[in-house]
Scaffold this motif. Sequence first.
Motif, PDB file in Angstrom:
ATOM      1  N   ARG A 355       9.073  43.000 -10.971  1.00 24.41           N
ATOM      2  CA  ARG A 355       9.583  42.006 -11.780  1.00 24.41           C
ATOM      3  C   ARG A 355       8.979  41.991 -12.953  1.00 24.41           C
ATOM      4  O   ARG A 355       7.169  41.206 -12.680  1.00 24.41           O
ATOM      5  CB  ARG A 355       8.790  41.113 -10.280  1.00 24.41           C
ATOM      6  CG  ARG A 355      10.264  40.983  -9.364  1.00 24.41           C
ATOM      7  CD  ARG A 355       9.738  39.663  -8.925  1.00 24.41           C
ATOM      8  NE  ARG A 355      10.975  38.673  -7.869  1.00 24.41           N
ATOM      9  CZ  ARG A 355      10.732  38.926  -6.271  1.00 24.41           C
ATOM     10  NH1 ARG A 355       9.743  40.033  -6.200  1.00 24.41           N
ATOM     11  NH2 ARG A 355      11.416  38.335  -5.674  1.00 24.41           N
ATOM     12  N   THR A 358       6.507  39.358 -14.994  1.00 18.77           N
ATOM     13  CA  THR A 358       5.112  38.623 -13.958  1.00 18.77           C
ATOM     14  C   THR A 358       3.665  39.035 -15.177  1.00 18.77           C
ATOM     15  O   THR A 358       4.123  40.165 -15.241  1.00 18.77           O
ATOM     16  CB  THR A 358       4.865  38.885 -12.162  1.00 18.77           C
ATOM     17  OG1 THR A 358       4.606  40.571 -11.809  1.00 18.77           O
ATOM     18  CG2 THR A 358       6.700  38.393 -12.208  1.00 18.77           C
TER      19      THR A 358
ATOM     20  N   THR B   6      13.691  30.809 -16.581  1.00 22.25           N
ATOM     21  CA  THR B   6      12.749  32.218 -16.292  1.00 22.25           C
ATOM     22  C   THR B   6      14.610  32.575 -15.161  1.00 22.25           C
ATOM     23  O   THR B   6      15.486  32.212 -14.781  1.00 22.25           O
ATOM     24  CB  THR B   6      12.017  31.168 -14.649  1.00 22.25           C
ATOM     25  OG1 THR B   6      11.394  31.799 -14.094  1.00 22.25           O
ATOM     26  CG2 THR B   6      12.966  30.298 -13.856  1.00 22.25           C
ATOM     27  N   GLY B   8      16.271  34.840 -12.157  1.00 20.55           N
ATOM     28  CA  GLY B   8      16.606  33.628 -10.785  1.00 20.55           C
ATOM     29  C   GLY B   8      17.316  34.745  -9.832  1.00 20.55           C
ATOM     30  O   GLY B   8      18.303  35.355 -10.888  1.00 20.55           O
ATOM     31  N   ILE B 321       6.569  34.757  -7.307  1.00 25.92           N
ATOM     32  CA  ILE B 321       6.870  36.434  -7.305  1.00 25.92           C
ATOM     33  C   ILE B 321       6.060  37.210  -7.836  1.00 25.92           C
ATOM     34  O   ILE B 321       5.765  38.720  -8.237  1.00 25.92           O
ATOM     35  CB  ILE B 321       8.721  36.358  -8.293  1.00 25.92           C
ATOM     36  CG1 ILE B 321       7.785  36.295  -9.899  1.00 25.92           C
ATOM     37  CG2 ILE B 321       9.258  36.260  -7.480  1.00 25.92           C
ATOM     38  CD1 ILE B 321       8.716  36.881 -10.696  1.00 25.92           C
ATOM     39  N   GLU B 369      10.330  32.763  -9.789  1.00 27.53           N
ATOM     40  CA  GLU B 369      11.674  32.416  -9.127  1.00 27.53           C
ATOM     41  C   GLU B 369      12.282  31.601  -9.391  1.00 27.53           C
ATOM     42  O   GLU B 369      12.083  31.583  -7.955  1.00 27.53           O
ATOM     43  CB  GLU B 369      11.366  34.167  -8.930  1.00 27.53           C
ATOM     44  CG  GLU B 369      13.740  34.331  -8.743  1.00 27.53           C
ATOM     45  CD  GLU B 369      12.808  36.386  -8.163  1.00 27.53           C
ATOM     46  OE1 GLU B 369      12.795  36.434  -8.684  1.00 27.53           O
ATOM     47  OE2 GLU B 369      13.305  35.930  -6.642  1.00 27.53           O
TER      48      GLU B 369
END
Lengths: 604, 373
Positions: A355, A358, B6, B8, B321, B369
């Motif tokens: 991810r 982030t 964002t 997903g 997340i 997310e």
Amino acid sequence: MRNNINGDNINVIMATDCGSTTTKSILIQKIDGEYRLTHRGEAPTTVEAPFEDVTRGVLNAIMELEELSGRTILKGEDIKSPATGDDGVDIYISTSSAGGGLQMMVGGVVKSMTGESAQRAALGAGAIVMDVLASNDGRLYHEKVKRIRQLRPDMILLSGGIDGGTVSHVVELAEVLEAANPRPRLGINYKLPVIYAGNNKAQDAIQERLGEITDLTVVDNIRPTLEEENLQPSRDRIHDLFMEHVMAQAPGYKKLMEWTDAPIMPTPGAVGEIIQKIAKQDDISVVGVDIGGATTDVFSVFEGQFNRTVSANLGMSYSICNVLAEAGIPNVARWVPYEMNEKGLTNRIANKMIRPTTIPQSLEALKIEQAIAREAMRLSFEQHKEFAVNLKGIQQKRTISDAFEQSSSGRTLVNLMELDLLVGSGGVLSHAPRREQATRMLVDAFLPEGITRLAVDSIFMMPQLGVLSTVHEKAAVEVFEKDCLIQLGSCVAPVGKFKEGQVMLTYEINLLNECITGEIVAGEMKLIQAEYVGCSATFKPGNGLDLGKGKNEPIQTKIYGGLVGILLDGRGRQPFTIPSNMSTRVRKLWEWSDATNEYPAEEK
Amino acid sequence: MAQSYTPGLKVLANTSSQKIRQLPLKGEVLVEVGDKVNADTVVASTHIPGNVQMLNVARQLNVEAEAVPDCMLVKIDENIEKGQIIAESKGLFGYFKNQLKSPIDGTLANVSNITGQALLSEPPIAIEVDAFSAGTIKEILPDEGVIVNSNGALVQGILGIGGESHGEIAVLVKSRDEIISKALINESHAGKIVIAGAYLPLDVFTHAQALGVNGIVVGGFDYDALSSILGFNLGVAVTGSEDLGISLMLTEGFGEIEMAEGTFNLFKQFDGKFASINGSTQIRAGVIRPEVMIPHTEDIESTELKESDMIICEGSPVRVIRAPYFGKVGEVVSLPAPLVKMESETMVRVAEVEFETGDVVTIPRANLEMILH
């Protein structure tokens, strides 16, 4: 692309940098006759599904600019231009490293000669070099063919031989390419661009073998004679082909290319422009680092020679686990001031890899990221030192014996004692919540020796200014000097073997209003608040240590502070060590953090 | 109303998925538009060039490089057999000829009068591409492949390993936070896609692999366990070519993380149904996420996601997340415009998120997310 750039009437400039993780936008406006940065915005880069269109991220980053500045820049999905009142912009430009940047393979007959020259040409143009193919690289023919098919580069630069010399070796390399019949990474329907920059006598034979199956262009030989290196024609052609082929295939770039007023530049190429300008302007030696999500670029100018390396898989998000794998867990953990369970640490880092957009919300997460950043930069700098050896450079003349010396090993140009300025850029440095953190990361990763000035790109806008300097130099220079480069201060670090408890350094610094004196013992760090003005100072290294004038020799000099100040580093250089015992190490890390105002106070 | 884009992952019970099934090189497309296909129907095939070998003819025949083409006894692209004499020098007055035998079966690919070498190619290797999931051929990509339209349930994961596989869905845990044990997997699960809960211990993975399970879907897995399966530390998330005989898909990430409720419930709904799994992941430009596709046997009208569904706004269901709330699910209550200082002192754009417990917390927008279902 609109072509309405008129130097005198430019009042509002917008620039974006599409990174692999984040798209950054900046707004520059002419205020009282001066160009100044007024606003910045950012948004996640959208080359990923579900968007798969880089312009979505660009529009989001522009929308942030609109929100923050109150200026209306977009009309639907069009950029309003020219600027009128509170509407629109006069110039829009962009750089990009999204999509993995420009990924190239290069080839040369002798790996350490034409192979290295080709590599330098590609790196200088902002590419990631995936592999160097050479007649003497020790791989069998079929292994080379397999490798080319597997890598699917965006472009290949083939060199080899001096003009008029033997043709067979370079033709053999072309035959390897012919057998591989490589397909480009993006876009199944276009031919792979191949640039031939080798022996001019072999041009026809190369054309015969690669003319049909690739998009072949021939430029001047990269190594016309043994003593001469001629990189510019290849670099120019790489830039052209990057625009024509690679960018045009990446998701959304065709549209973005139509929006911009100047060609989109690969991010590292743009940062390289700026680093070279700093070194030239002040006639100093500079090391620059740009730490991104996927790659870390290191730039240096020593003895007037510019070098750039890219560590393709050392970055803070997409390739963060590779930093962990290359550095090893103990090397990352040595910067974390907590006792951490190894499994927990690796899982946490791996979650950032999957991810990548982030950001650290907790202080603990921030410290772990900054620990990894230190190692990513340290490893990238190691690679840079090995690559930046003498004999490189454009049109450099050497003797035949020098040329052969190169094939064994060149002398590295990087001399940390000679280094005047260390500049950091990239999200983890520019956006570190405290400038002290950027200072510490730079010092811990690069271990500057003697006296070195430190600076950081304020908000990570060197790429945008690099491309701006190619279309509007005045605006780029003004913003760079006033708003981009943050002078952090200086680091003073004695070099040489020392004993525990030994005095490393005594100092006398004449600040504007007071004179500060004292000493630093082994393993100690001290931060002295000082502004960015030249202060006269005397430093005396401890017994057997060197600050640049030789062992035990004192230095009288002018030293600059900055936003952070003057950092006196008694942790040693050559050797630099961190205690191996866990509790001592953790205690020292807290001590150094407190001494340098690195993190907010928390329970230890 | 404030909004924010964002990323997903899709968890959709009823969607239409278009899959490009493409050859690595040009070849032959074997189906037509409108054809109904099964997951294992071969839709296109080609041959990739075989491995090549270089033969230094000039040196072995002791002739100049430019004389090599005249010494060759076979033509370019002609088939050759191992041991066959493929080149011969002219000799002296017809005597003392040197001969060269082919070391392989294959074809003569090229002869160079500059390097004096001959390029021999081994027989081509057949490559076939199947439909991956049952559906209808929507479009032909001439000489390259097809686009298959499949209606069914789609679950995207965050990371996977192993390539494509098929099998019946077998939900083996009672709840999404359960940790699967070896005792739950036996011979009857060979060839199936097993759904686990929050965590998959390494020994359970190897047990399933040994029993011939085709795929496992789980919330979390350890990074060091992944390294041990792969034999190296995964530095960059580019996977799919591992030859493991099993595909693994993580829905949440590394560590012990309960599977998202919507994801787990969807698998329970389709327990026993035939599905396709693809562990391939590329977290780079042109991202590829692992996925499980469960085709519907009957034609059902599907609801497509619009771009606006992917924009976070007040009321959007989201998942956190990143620590400290990693894995928690909630609803966005507001998207304040000013930057907010986090515990790390980072200034960020944030969202106010209300968790199922009623707690409202401030979270960086970048750490959210969208839940797409």
